[in-house]
Design a protein around this motif. Structure first.
Motif, PDB file in Angstrom:
ATOM      1  N   LEU A   1      -7.458  12.883  -8.900  1.00 44.34           N
ATOM      2  CA  LEU A   1      -7.076  12.540 -10.266  1.00 44.34           C
ATOM      3  C   LEU A   1      -6.379  13.705 -10.947  1.00 44.34           C
ATOM      4  O   LEU A   1      -5.395  13.508 -11.673  1.00 44.34           O
ATOM      5  N   GLN A   2      -6.854  14.931 -10.719  1.00 40.50           N
ATOM      6  CA  GLN A   2      -6.261  16.086 -11.389  1.00 40.50           C
ATOM      7  C   GLN A   2      -4.802  16.291 -10.976  1.00 40.50           C
ATOM      8  O   GLN A   2      -3.985  16.752 -11.793  1.00 40.50           O
ATOM      9  N   ASP A   3      -4.448  15.938  -9.751  1.00 38.36           N
ATOM     10  CA  ASP A   3      -3.047  16.017  -9.326  1.00 38.36           C
ATOM     11  C   ASP A   3      -2.180  15.046 -10.121  1.00 38.36           C
ATOM     12  O   ASP A   3      -1.074  15.383 -10.571  1.00 38.36           O
ATOM     13  N   GLU A   4      -2.663  13.839 -10.284  1.00 39.62           N
ATOM     14  CA  GLU A   4      -1.897  12.832 -11.011  1.00 39.62           C
ATOM     15  C   GLU A   4      -1.822  13.160 -12.503  1.00 39.62           C
ATOM     16  O   GLU A   4      -0.797  12.914 -13.150  1.00 39.62           O
ATOM     17  N   GLU A   5      -2.883  13.739 -13.045  1.00 41.01           N
ATOM     18  CA  GLU A   5      -2.836  14.178 -14.438  1.00 41.01           C
ATOM     19  C   GLU A   5      -1.798  15.272 -14.629  1.00 41.01           C
ATOM     20  O   GLU A   5      -1.046  15.269 -15.610  1.00 41.01           O
ATOM     21  N   GLN A   6      -1.730  16.199 -13.675  1.00 38.53           N
ATOM     22  CA  GLN A   6      -0.742  17.264 -13.749  1.00 38.53           C
ATOM     23  C   GLN A   6       0.674  16.706 -13.614  1.00 38.53           C
ATOM     24  O   GLN A   6       1.604  17.134 -14.318  1.00 38.53           O
ATOM     25  N   ALA A   7       0.849  15.715 -12.746  1.00 35.90           N
ATOM     26  CA  ALA A   7       2.169  15.092 -12.579  1.00 35.90           C
ATOM     27  C   ALA A   7       2.621  14.437 -13.884  1.00 35.90           C
ATOM     28  O   ALA A   7       3.763  14.625 -14.331  1.00 35.90           O
ATOM     29  N   ALA A   8       1.719  13.673 -14.497  1.00 34.56           N
ATOM     30  CA  ALA A   8       2.075  13.012 -15.756  1.00 34.56           C
ATOM     31  C   ALA A   8       2.378  14.029 -16.850  1.00 34.56           C
ATOM     32  O   ALA A   8       3.342  13.882 -17.615  1.00 34.56           O
ATOM     33  N   ASP A   9       1.586  15.094 -16.918  1.00 35.19           N
ATOM     34  CA  ASP A   9       1.820  16.139 -17.923  1.00 35.19           C
ATOM     35  C   ASP A   9       3.178  16.806 -17.737  1.00 35.19           C
ATOM     36  O   ASP A   9       3.888  17.084 -18.709  1.00 35.19           O
ATOM     37  N   THR A  10       3.529  17.067 -16.477  1.00 37.58           N
ATOM     38  CA  THR A  10       4.815  17.708 -16.185  1.00 37.58           C
ATOM     39  C   THR A  10       5.976  16.823 -16.622  1.00 37.58           C
ATOM     40  O   THR A  10       6.951  17.301 -17.219  1.00 37.58           O
ATOM     41  N   ILE A  11       5.889  15.532 -16.330  1.00 38.43           N
ATOM     42  CA  ILE A  11       6.942  14.593 -16.736  1.00 38.43           C
ATOM     43  C   ILE A  11       7.076  14.557 -18.248  1.00 38.43           C
ATOM     44  O   ILE A  11       8.183  14.608 -18.800  1.00 38.43           O
ATOM     45  N   LEU A  12       5.952  14.482 -18.936  1.00 38.79           N
ATOM     46  CA  LEU A  12       5.987  14.402 -20.400  1.00 38.79           C
ATOM     47  C   LEU A  12       6.540  15.681 -21.028  1.00 38.79           C
ATOM     48  O   LEU A  12       7.282  15.635 -22.011  1.00 38.79           O
ATOM     49  N   LYS A  13       6.192  16.826 -20.456  1.00 38.86           N
ATOM     50  CA  LYS A  13       6.712  18.093 -20.983  1.00 38.86           C
ATOM     51  C   LYS A  13       8.212  18.208 -20.760  1.00 38.86           C
ATOM     52  O   LYS A  13       8.947  18.755 -21.599  1.00 38.86           O
ATOM     53  N   GLU A  14       8.696  17.701 -19.624  1.00 38.83           N
ATOM     54  CA  GLU A  14      10.116  17.829 -19.288  1.00 38.83           C
ATOM     55  C   GLU A  14      10.967  16.774 -19.982  1.00 38.83           C
ATOM     56  O   GLU A  14      12.048  17.071 -20.496  1.00 38.83           O
ATOM     57  N   TRP A  15      10.481  15.534 -20.013  1.00 42.92           N
ATOM     58  CA  TRP A  15      11.309  14.427 -20.487  1.00 42.92           C
ATOM     59  C   TRP A  15      10.760  13.731 -21.736  1.00 42.92           C
ATOM     60  O   TRP A  15      11.429  12.865 -22.302  1.00 42.92           O
ATOM     61  N   GLY A  16       9.544  14.067 -22.155  1.00 40.13           N
ATOM     62  CA  GLY A  16       9.032  13.597 -23.435  1.00 40.13           C
ATOM     63  C   GLY A  16       8.516  12.174 -23.496  1.00 40.13           C
ATOM     64  O   GLY A  16       8.038  11.741 -24.548  1.00 40.13           O
ATOM     65  N   GLN A  17       8.582  11.449 -22.407  1.00 46.03           N
ATOM     66  CA  GLN A  17       8.137  10.061 -22.414  1.00 46.03           C
ATOM     67  C   GLN A  17       7.871   9.599 -20.983  1.00 46.03           C
ATOM     68  O   GLN A  17       8.278  10.257 -20.018  1.00 46.03           O
ATOM     69  N   LEU A  18       7.190   8.480 -20.868  1.00 43.96           N
ATOM     70  CA  LEU A  18       6.932   7.870 -19.568  1.00 43.96           C
ATOM     71  C   LEU A  18       6.907   6.364 -19.788  1.00 43.96           C
ATOM     72  O   LEU A  18       6.012   5.837 -20.446  1.00 43.96           O
ATOM     73  N   ASP A  19       7.912   5.682 -19.244  1.00 45.61           N
ATOM     74  CA  ASP A  19       8.113   4.263 -19.528  1.00 45.61           C
ATOM     75  C   ASP A  19       7.702   3.337 -18.395  1.00 45.61           C
ATOM     76  O   ASP A  19       7.288   2.208 -18.642  1.00 45.61           O
ATOM     77  N   VAL A  20       7.837   3.811 -17.169  1.00 42.70           N
ATOM     78  CA  VAL A  20       7.553   2.978 -16.001  1.00 42.70           C
ATOM     79  C   VAL A  20       6.775   3.816 -14.983  1.00 42.70           C
ATOM     80  O   VAL A  20       7.198   4.925 -14.644  1.00 42.70           O
ATOM     81  N   VAL A  21       5.649   3.281 -14.518  1.00 40.53           N
ATOM     82  CA  VAL A  21       4.840   3.971 -13.513  1.00 40.53           C
ATOM     83  C   VAL A  21       4.655   3.015 -12.337  1.00 40.53           C
ATOM     84  O   VAL A  21       4.193   1.877 -12.516  1.00 40.53           O
ATOM     85  N   ILE A  22       5.027   3.478 -11.154  1.00 39.69           N
ATOM     86  CA  ILE A  22       4.959   2.640  -9.953  1.00 39.69           C
ATOM     87  C   ILE A  22       4.057   3.317  -8.931  1.00 39.69           C
ATOM     88  O   ILE A  22       4.409   4.343  -8.346  1.00 39.69           O
ATOM     89  N   ALA A  23       2.867   2.749  -8.736  1.00 40.56           N
ATOM     90  CA  ALA A  23       1.890   3.271  -7.783  1.00 40.56           C
ATOM     91  C   ALA A  23       2.199   2.687  -6.409  1.00 40.56           C
ATOM     92  O   ALA A  23       1.836   1.561  -6.093  1.00 40.56           O
ATOM     93  N   ASN A  24       2.896   3.474  -5.611  1.00 43.98           N
ATOM     94  CA  ASN A  24       3.428   2.996  -4.341  1.00 43.98           C
ATOM     95  C   ASN A  24       2.798   3.683  -3.130  1.00 43.98           C
ATOM     96  O   ASN A  24       2.830   3.141  -2.027  1.00 43.98           O
ATOM     97  N   ALA A  25       2.206   4.856  -3.298  1.00 41.05           N
ATOM     98  CA  ALA A  25       1.673   5.611  -2.165  1.00 41.05           C
ATOM     99  C   ALA A  25       0.631   4.797  -1.403  1.00 41.05           C
ATOM    100  O   ALA A  25      -0.240   4.167  -2.007  1.00 41.05           O
TER     101      ALA A  25
END
Length: 236
Positions: A65-89
């Motif tokens: 979970l902490q990896d995915e939290e860090q991924a989401a935080d990085t996206i939000l810091k870089e691009w300011g939003q998150l509109d579509v999440v695709i859990a494909n792994a």
């Protein structure tokens, strides 16, 4: 949804279905973050996708979970939003239940099932703000059981149930949720090496185009579960 400059996050995005989806979303002008477990694979995929648009590569193990939290935080810091999440792994191991290795069972549960929860848990607050879209890539194995597939079936049945229940929980926030259930895809899954022999299979970009169709659908309409099959499996 106007796709231009929208932000998507795709787990397992370095090859196969995830990579095909990323290509299609970039062609629509979206900003796309992809993740994988290894830096080399992530960097190689980003290098291939760079020419198509704004892409970000992240190293994340969806079983943590902490990896995915860090991924989401990085996206939000870089691009300011998150509109579509695709859990494909996802991963698959196939053997008779009396011969199945415990490690293989737990790897499938941790990746295929725990992973979709971790990805949503890490991103759900951002999706509330954007009134976004959460998708999972399940499988026809999530509704059709088969011999030597007990572990894989269990996880994909679980992904379908999880996504449908999450859809009911999240639609009050104007978040859409859909599970896509492909049949045979020309990907690297189960140690396959895509080649001309896979011409009869669903191609990764076909799933990408399906994702675009879902994103462009009128907000009042939600296809919550989609089964996708090769048209002519008899040609294999």
């Amino acid at each position: 949804m106007d796709l231009k400059e929208k932000v998507a996050y795709i787990t397992g995005g370095t090859k196969g279905i995830g990579f095909g989806i990323a290509e299609c979303l970039l062609e629509q002008g979206m900003r796309v973050a992809i993740s994988g477990r290894g830096r080399e694979g992530v960097d190689n995929a980003v290098q291939q996708l760079n020419a198509k648009g704004k892409v970000m590569g992240l190293v994340s193990d969806v079983t943590r979970l902490q990896d995915e939290e860090q991924a989401a935080d990085t996206i939000l810091k870089e691009w300011g939003q998150l509109d579509v999440v695709i859990a494909n792994a996802g991963v698959g191991h196939f053997s008779s239940i009396d011969e199945m290795e415990s490690d293989h069972w737990h790897q499938m549960i941790n990746t295929n099932l725990n992973g979709v929860f971790h990805t949503l848990k890490a991103s759900v607050e951002a999706l509330k703000k954007s009134e976004g879209y959460y998708m999972t890539v399940a499988s026809l194995a999530g509704t059709n059981f088969f011999a030597q597939g007990a572990g894989y079936n269990a996880t994909k049945f679980g992904v379908v149930g999880f996504t449908q229940a999450a859809m009911l929980d999240l639609r009050k926030y104007n978040i859409k949720a859909t599970t896509i259930m492909p049949g045979s895809v020309a990907s690297h899954f189960n140690q396959n090496e895509p080649s001309e022999k896979d011409y009869w299979k669903i191609q990764p970009e076909d799933i990408g185009r399906l994702v675009i169709d879902l994103l462009l659908m009128h907000p009042r309409t939600l296809p919550s579960k989609i089964e996708v099959r090769p048209t002519r499996p008899d040609l294999k």
